[in-house]
Scaffold this motif. Sequence first.
Motif, mmCIF file in Angstrom:
data_model
loop_
_atom_site.group_PDB
_atom_site.id
_atom_site.type_symbol
_atom_site.label_atom_id
_atom_site.label_comp_id
_atom_site.label_asym_id
_atom_site.label_seq_id
_atom_site.Cartn_x
_atom_site.Cartn_y
_atom_site.Cartn_z
ATOM 1 N N CYS A 157 0.825 -1.212 0.000
ATOM 2 C CA CYS A 157 0.000 0.000 0.000
ATOM 3 C C CYS A 157 0.855 1.256 0.000
ATOM 4 O O CYS A 157 0.464 2.284 -0.573
ATOM 5 N N GLU A 158 2.026 1.178 0.627
ATOM 6 C CA GLU A 158 2.903 2.345 0.659
ATOM 7 C C GLU A 158 3.474 2.642 -0.718
ATOM 8 O O GLU A 158 3.710 3.799 -1.075
ATOM 9 N N SER A 159 3.672 1.595 -1.506
ATOM 10 C CA SER A 159 4.207 1.798 -2.855
ATOM 11 C C SER A 159 3.181 2.427 -3.785
ATOM 12 O O SER A 159 3.544 3.097 -4.755
ATOM 13 N N LYS A 160 1.867 2.212 -3.482
ATOM 14 C CA LYS A 160 0.765 2.817 -4.233
ATOM 15 C C LYS A 160 0.819 2.483 -5.726
ATOM 16 O O LYS A 160 0.525 3.293 -6.581
ATOM 17 N N GLU A 161 1.209 1.264 -6.040
ATOM 18 C CA GLU A 161 1.325 0.866 -7.436
ATOM 19 C C GLU A 161 0.265 -0.169 -7.796
ATOM 20 O O GLU A 161 0.458 -1.365 -7.639
ATOM 21 N N GLY A 162 -0.879 0.330 -8.251
ATOM 22 C CA GLY A 162 -1.916 -0.529 -8.810
ATOM 23 C C GLY A 162 -2.424 -1.630 -7.906
ATOM 24 O O GLY A 162 -2.592 -2.766 -8.361
ATOM 25 N N CYS A 163 -2.661 -1.335 -6.625
ATOM 26 C CA CYS A 163 -3.193 -2.351 -5.722
ATOM 27 C C CYS A 163 -4.471 -1.853 -5.067
ATOM 28 O O CYS A 163 -4.685 -0.649 -4.925
ATOM 29 N N GLU A 164 -5.321 -2.787 -4.685
ATOM 30 C CA GLU A 164 -6.550 -2.470 -3.978
ATOM 31 C C GLU A 164 -6.676 -3.414 -2.789
ATOM 32 O O GLU A 164 -6.179 -4.541 -2.817
ATOM 33 N N SER A 171 -8.763 8.277 -0.880
ATOM 34 C CA SER A 171 -9.634 8.228 -2.046
ATOM 35 C C SER A 171 -9.720 6.836 -2.659
ATOM 36 O O SER A 171 -10.532 6.594 -3.539
ATOM 37 N N SER A 172 -8.873 5.932 -2.210
ATOM 38 C CA SER A 172 -8.890 4.553 -2.707
ATOM 39 C C SER A 172 -8.875 3.599 -1.527
ATOM 40 O O SER A 172 -8.600 3.988 -0.387
ATOM 41 N N SER A 173 -9.158 2.332 -1.799
ATOM 42 C CA SER A 173 -9.238 1.349 -0.715
ATOM 43 C C SER A 173 -7.891 1.137 -0.044
ATOM 44 O O SER A 173 -7.817 0.985 1.179
ATOM 45 N N HIS A 174 -6.798 1.163 -0.839
ATOM 46 C CA HIS A 174 -5.500 0.919 -0.214
ATOM 47 C C HIS A 174 -5.040 2.121 0.615
ATOM 48 O O HIS A 174 -4.384 1.962 1.648
ATOM 49 N N ALA A 220 -7.137 4.212 2.265
ATOM 50 C CA ALA A 220 -7.958 4.185 3.473
ATOM 51 C C ALA A 220 -7.464 3.124 4.449
ATOM 52 O O ALA A 220 -7.358 3.370 5.656
ATOM 53 N N TRP A 221 -7.140 1.934 3.933
ATOM 54 C CA TRP A 221 -6.649 0.871 4.810
ATOM 55 C C TRP A 221 -5.296 1.245 5.408
ATOM 56 O O TRP A 221 -5.062 1.030 6.604
ATOM 57 N N TYR A 222 -4.419 1.816 4.598
ATOM 58 C CA TYR A 222 -3.076 2.183 5.067
ATOM 59 C C TYR A 222 -3.169 3.236 6.164
ATOM 60 O O TYR A 222 -2.504 3.125 7.207
ATOM 61 N N ASN A 223 -3.995 4.256 5.977
ATOM 62 C CA ASN A 223 -4.150 5.297 6.997
ATOM 63 C C ASN A 223 -4.730 4.727 8.287
ATOM 64 O O ASN A 223 -4.290 5.076 9.391
#
Length: 438
Positions: free
Chosen positions: A52-59, A196-199, A201-204
């Motif tokens: 999730c920290e990389s923010k590369e195309g994951c949900e 704004s995305s699921s990853h 929100a989960w990461y925060n």
Amino acid sequence: MTVKKCVVIHNGSSSTVAGFSNMELPQSIISSSYVQKGNERVFGTFAMLDECESKEGCEVYTIMDKNGMPYNWEALEAQWRYLYEYELKVDPQELPLVISVPATHSEIDPQVVENYFDLALNKLQVPALQIVVEPLAVALAMGKSSALVIDVGARGTTVTPIVDGTVVRSGVMKSRFGGDFLDYQVAKLLEEPLGSSSHEAWYNSATWIREFKSTMLQVCDKNLSELERYHRDQLLLQQQQQQQLGGAYHNYMTNPLTQKRNFLLKKNNKTVTLELRDCYRVCEYLFQPQLASPDYASRDGLGELLSRSIKKAAASVSAQGTPGGGQGASLVYNRHQPQLQPEQPSTTTTTASSATTEQVYAQLLTNVVITGSTSLVAGFEPRIVSELAVRFPQNKLATYANQIHLDRAVQGWIAMGAMAALPGWQLGQWHTRRELAG
């Protein structure tokens, strides 16, 4: 069937806990969600954080629904295989498996249990499976045949009344206000987007929001509005006393609700300063949700939830009684007669035993068990006592909340392991492939 060691897996709304029944603590605590990256599923909290920290195309996707039941069975199978291979490092075929289901106000869908059997006995080929009703196991593991189990989890709060070893279904109450609801309120308070995305929100939620909740939030020991009014009255009384003495007014009284508290928001490298009343107010929404939004009903507040649960349970038991002798914590399933019920010990009778409303009140109010990760917020237990004392002023109260934070967070898992590990325990029901095939 006597079992000395088995695998215990508890799929909670936020965390999945896994380990062996002969160990005091679990071997693994991971997120109940997973990261989908292309065709790959990523399990494990730290691996998910990295993705999730990389923010590369994951949900991020969930496995359990709002009622605590699986809806994504393929992902559940993948998660269990991950737990066996990487966390527990044991072959599924070697040891029996114990899993849990939440208490509900109606019968559990037989299809859900059939899917559990198919996953465990056919796909993973475990030698035997036991399905435990979680709040009932928590009560029995504490040596209590009657209890009011309050489970405050991520997806919401569940109140389960247990009388004479039986879950009183009519008294099981649920609300959507729990840990996830607090996450949203914290983000709103600090004016920080949840994501704004699921990853995102989960990461925060798994990083700075979790840290904020554990260090900043606090539950007021009484209704926050009443506490604010009390301090205003004290200040007014001080003013009047000084004016009567003919002196100029000087504010020597300190309002504790105005105390400053600081939090370092690492993501923005800034310090947020809040008053204590702000930290109280977020948790107050669990007890008075209408303060957060007019769209929320006051009857869904935790105090009202407790009151309805106790009164409905008492009315049901006094009118219909409970099966004599108590029942076990595991479910019995007959493929040819698709009905689910807790295991009935062979040494008991099915004669109904009734109790008066006041007797049920006494049984429940002197055995209030508090569990769930969200209940770890400071001041939660005294507030429960306060809410119950207001609504049942004539009754004695006794609460039980494990003061070791880790133990309370995994209390359901500990109870499941304790139930499965008891030698010669006759309250458990193990199912095998041979039995189901027959």
